[in-house]
Design a protein around this motif. Sequence first.
Motif, PDB file in Angstrom:
ATOM      1  N   ALA A  52      42.572  27.499  14.800  1.00 37.53           N
ATOM      2  CA  ALA A  52      41.224  27.140  15.347  1.00 37.53           C
ATOM      3  C   ALA A  52      40.020  27.857  14.678  1.00 37.53           C
ATOM      4  N   PRO A  53      40.185  29.139  14.212  1.00 40.78           N
ATOM      5  CA  PRO A  53      38.932  29.475  13.389  1.00 40.78           C
ATOM      6  C   PRO A  53      38.739  28.882  12.466  1.00 40.78           C
ATOM      7  N   ALA A  54      39.626  28.437  11.462  1.00 38.23           N
ATOM      8  CA  ALA A  54      39.343  27.393  10.117  1.00 38.23           C
ATOM      9  C   ALA A  54      39.135  26.101  10.620  1.00 38.23           C
ATOM     10  N   LEU A  61      41.872  18.122   6.932  1.00 33.55           N
ATOM     11  CA  LEU A  61      42.962  17.099   6.790  1.00 33.55           C
ATOM     12  C   LEU A  61      44.166  18.044   7.082  1.00 33.55           C
ATOM     13  N   VAL A  62      44.808  17.992   8.003  1.00 31.21           N
ATOM     14  CA  VAL A  62      46.001  18.810   8.276  1.00 31.21           C
ATOM     15  C   VAL A  62      47.409  17.985   8.397  1.00 31.21           C
ATOM     16  N   PHE A  63      48.260  18.405   7.467  1.00 22.86           N
ATOM     17  CA  PHE A  63      49.604  17.804   7.574  1.00 22.86           C
ATOM     18  C   PHE A  63      50.612  18.754   8.413  1.00 22.86           C
ATOM     19  N   TYR A 120      46.760  14.650  10.747  1.00 26.06           N
ATOM     20  CA  TYR A 120      45.277  14.603  11.419  1.00 26.06           C
ATOM     21  C   TYR A 120      44.006  14.989  10.675  1.00 26.06           C
ATOM     22  N   LEU A 121      42.995  14.333  11.115  1.00 30.27           N
ATOM     23  CA  LEU A 121      41.763  14.685  10.414  1.00 30.27           C
ATOM     24  C   LEU A 121      40.909  15.467  11.592  1.00 30.27           C
ATOM     25  N   TYR A 122      40.198  16.427  11.261  1.00 31.29           N
ATOM     26  CA  TYR A 122      39.557  17.153  12.343  1.00 31.29           C
ATOM     27  C   TYR A 122      38.242  17.388  11.775  1.00 31.29           C
ATOM     28  N   LYS A 126      37.440  19.285  16.349  1.00 29.97           N
ATOM     29  CA  LYS A 126      37.896  18.156  17.012  1.00 29.97           C
ATOM     30  C   LYS A 126      38.733  17.407  16.213  1.00 29.97           C
ATOM     31  N   LEU A 127      39.766  16.599  17.058  1.00 29.26           N
ATOM     32  CA  LEU A 127      40.426  15.693  16.278  1.00 29.26           C
ATOM     33  C   LEU A 127      39.591  14.416  16.175  1.00 29.26           C
TER      34      LEU A 127
END
Length: 167
Positions: A52-54, A61-63, A120-122, A126-127
């Motif tokens: 969350a802080p990051a 972009l999170v795998f 997912y891209l945040y 927010k997603l």
Amino acid sequence: MRLLLPIAVLLSLLALVLAAEKNVKMVSREEMDQLAKEADDQITFLTPETFAPAVEKGVWLVFYGARWCKYCKRLTPRWLKLQRKVADVKPDDFSVAKVDCTDESDFCSKNHVEAYPTIYLYNKGKLVEEYTGEVDSKSLIRYALDKAEYFAAMEMYRRSKNRHEEL
């Protein structure tokens, strides 16, 4: 005559498949495991504590992947290549990371991860969307750089609009 057309089509398809296979390097399961492990040693990881802080800062972009998943193992070296490319280009407020769902399955479930790999891209925590494109390096890099450019332009627009309203 009727048989010649289907046979010609099948031969053409076979030629295309064989040509495509020449461009694909086949690696053994052991080699893939080793490549994935080496890439994981260099990839930026997020944990439930750091996520969350990051992700609240900028675009991420999170795998989401699992160490036991063969598709994730194939993607991991490409993800490292993507991470390096993003670091080289240094787009404003755009980052790339991975979450290990092997150890953090509850966290991944809470983030709506139902299959591996999931990307997912945040934006600002927010997603925004799920990446559903090809997972080759070129496609991933193109997607990441396009999104980085888009969000940078949106941020510039927002700032200029705010300055204009202040005047």
